[in-house]
Design a protein around this motif. Sequence first.
Motif, PDB file in Angstrom:
ATOM      1  N   PRO A 138      55.375  57.029  46.849  1.00 42.16           N
ATOM      2  CA  PRO A 138      54.445  57.177  45.921  1.00 42.16           C
ATOM      3  C   PRO A 138      53.878  55.986  45.095  1.00 42.16           C
ATOM      4  N   ARG A 186      50.007  63.641  53.111  1.00 37.80           N
ATOM      5  CA  ARG A 186      50.589  63.916  54.736  1.00 37.80           C
ATOM      6  C   ARG A 186      50.519  65.039  55.374  1.00 37.80           C
ATOM      7  N   GLN A 187      50.380  66.176  54.446  1.00 35.91           N
ATOM      8  CA  GLN A 187      50.409  67.538  55.230  1.00 35.91           C
ATOM      9  C   GLN A 187      48.787  67.491  55.736  1.00 35.91           C
ATOM     10  N   ASP A 223      49.066  65.558  44.490  1.00 33.33           N
ATOM     11  CA  ASP A 223      50.310  65.619  44.014  1.00 33.33           C
ATOM     12  C   ASP A 223      50.595  65.681  42.863  1.00 33.33           C
ATOM     13  N   SER A 272      52.143  57.359  53.534  1.00 28.56           N
ATOM     14  CA  SER A 272      51.339  58.001  52.669  1.00 28.56           C
ATOM     15  C   SER A 272      51.772  58.204  51.358  1.00 28.56           C
ATOM     16  N   SER A 327      51.247  60.498  49.062  1.00 23.19           N
ATOM     17  CA  SER A 327      51.363  61.520  48.716  1.00 23.19           C
ATOM     18  C   SER A 327      51.884  62.750  49.333  1.00 23.19           C
ATOM     19  N   GLU A 328      52.608  63.549  49.293  1.00 22.74           N
ATOM     20  CA  GLU A 328      53.142  64.655  49.945  1.00 22.74           C
ATOM     21  C   GLU A 328      51.872  65.473  50.539  1.00 22.74           C
ATOM     22  N   ARG A 329      50.916  65.746  49.676  1.00 28.82           N
ATOM     23  CA  ARG A 329      49.733  66.497  49.877  1.00 28.82           C
ATOM     24  C   ARG A 329      48.727  65.914  51.119  1.00 28.82           C
ATOM     25  N   ILE A 347      56.547  58.508  53.120  1.00 25.81           N
ATOM     26  CA  ILE A 347      55.724  58.848  51.796  1.00 25.81           C
ATOM     27  C   ILE A 347      56.444  57.887  50.767  1.00 25.81           C
ATOM     28  N   SER A 387      43.673  63.089  49.981  1.00 19.44           N
ATOM     29  CA  SER A 387      44.163  64.450  50.280  1.00 19.44           C
ATOM     30  C   SER A 387      43.056  65.432  50.624  1.00 19.44           C
ATOM     31  N   TYR A 415      53.505  67.473  40.996  1.00 19.63           N
ATOM     32  CA  TYR A 415      54.515  66.732  41.039  1.00 19.63           C
ATOM     33  C   TYR A 415      54.745  65.697  40.472  1.00 19.63           C
TER      34      TYR A 415
END
Length: 384
Positions: free
Chosen positions: A169, A152-153, A308, A146, A148-150, A167, A115, A311
Amino acid sequence: MRVVFIITGLSTGGAEMMLFKVLEHLDRQRFVPHVISLTTLGELAPRIAALGISVDAMGMKPGRPSPLGFFRLTQIIKHLNPDVVHTWMYHADLLGGLAARLSGISAVGWCIRNSNLDKNRTKLSTRAVVSLCASISKWVPSRILSCSERARQVHVAHGYAAEKMVIVPNGFDLNRFKPDDHARQQIRAELGITDQTPLVGLIGRFDPQKNHLGFFEAAAVLHRQMPQVHFLLAGQDIDSRNAALMQAITQAGVLSNTHLLGLRNDMPELMAALDVLASSSSYGEAFPNVLGEAMACGVPCAVTDVGDSAYIVGDTGHVVASGDMTGLAQALAGILQLPAAERLALSEAARSRVATHFEIGHITRQYEAFYTDLASIKGSERLH
């Protein structure tokens, strides 16, 4: 469905262990896996082979792909003729993805697990590979997984095809990672401490992104407030030969309270011995496995807000800003000083959160759905 997994290497790391867990829980009535390491077989290859899964190694040097190795990779993929190719980590995404496409495989999935791509903290060679991956992400992979969302961003911001992102996890085995009073007593006896001694853990290799030196700034603050607290650390290069680590421990004044265990293969037992797990990471984390492992053992976590982590922890632990080591010390103290009934409730909530969101069987079903989706678009995309 024949699935070929291509990964940069098979040493014991977060990505590699997640691949192993997916292989371990994959529905073998529906999926036939085959694993290819671009470099060496590593420590995990025998464990994968023990599952009855074939493993090949291309023998490439890390970060230095060879034309011959790439040609051999392409030939192996052609011979295996898989329904799906799933690549793990940047070099495997690039080389494995291209080799699969050149072999006529259109159902290609990439996997990203990092990330942070900051130029001051990421090697130039890695950034070059990421840049190449971004530029070909529109046509080489059909989907990009991915963890994690982070992550991905961060990758979308670097030019990765946003519309292809999925996504999923990381997952954890609740039968392996669980509260264990016997293990707690055993590990504490090894350390020479009692069941009542407050024990804080930091698990991970010695690496700038893990911020061990910052952790001992927090340990110094916590020690002044709660001098009875002990610290358990494990991971690669976490031993007394590490001069930088020993200096940080000495400066923090916690040398007699700190236990450096190096690399260990009894992670469930170590986790079960803790009262709280700390994550002091300053950057780079996507989905830290140690958090899910500790929480599955009923151990609350105090973490920095990296990747993440917030989260994962949810409302079952404490989160502080990246780099806020005083805040981390207070977060650790806050958990350690909870009344027994509240500590127990937090412990149960942590394990419950993993069971609800990150149980390995449930996560593996998501990987299987990812492969089914990839296979459904096989043949719909062509190399132009």
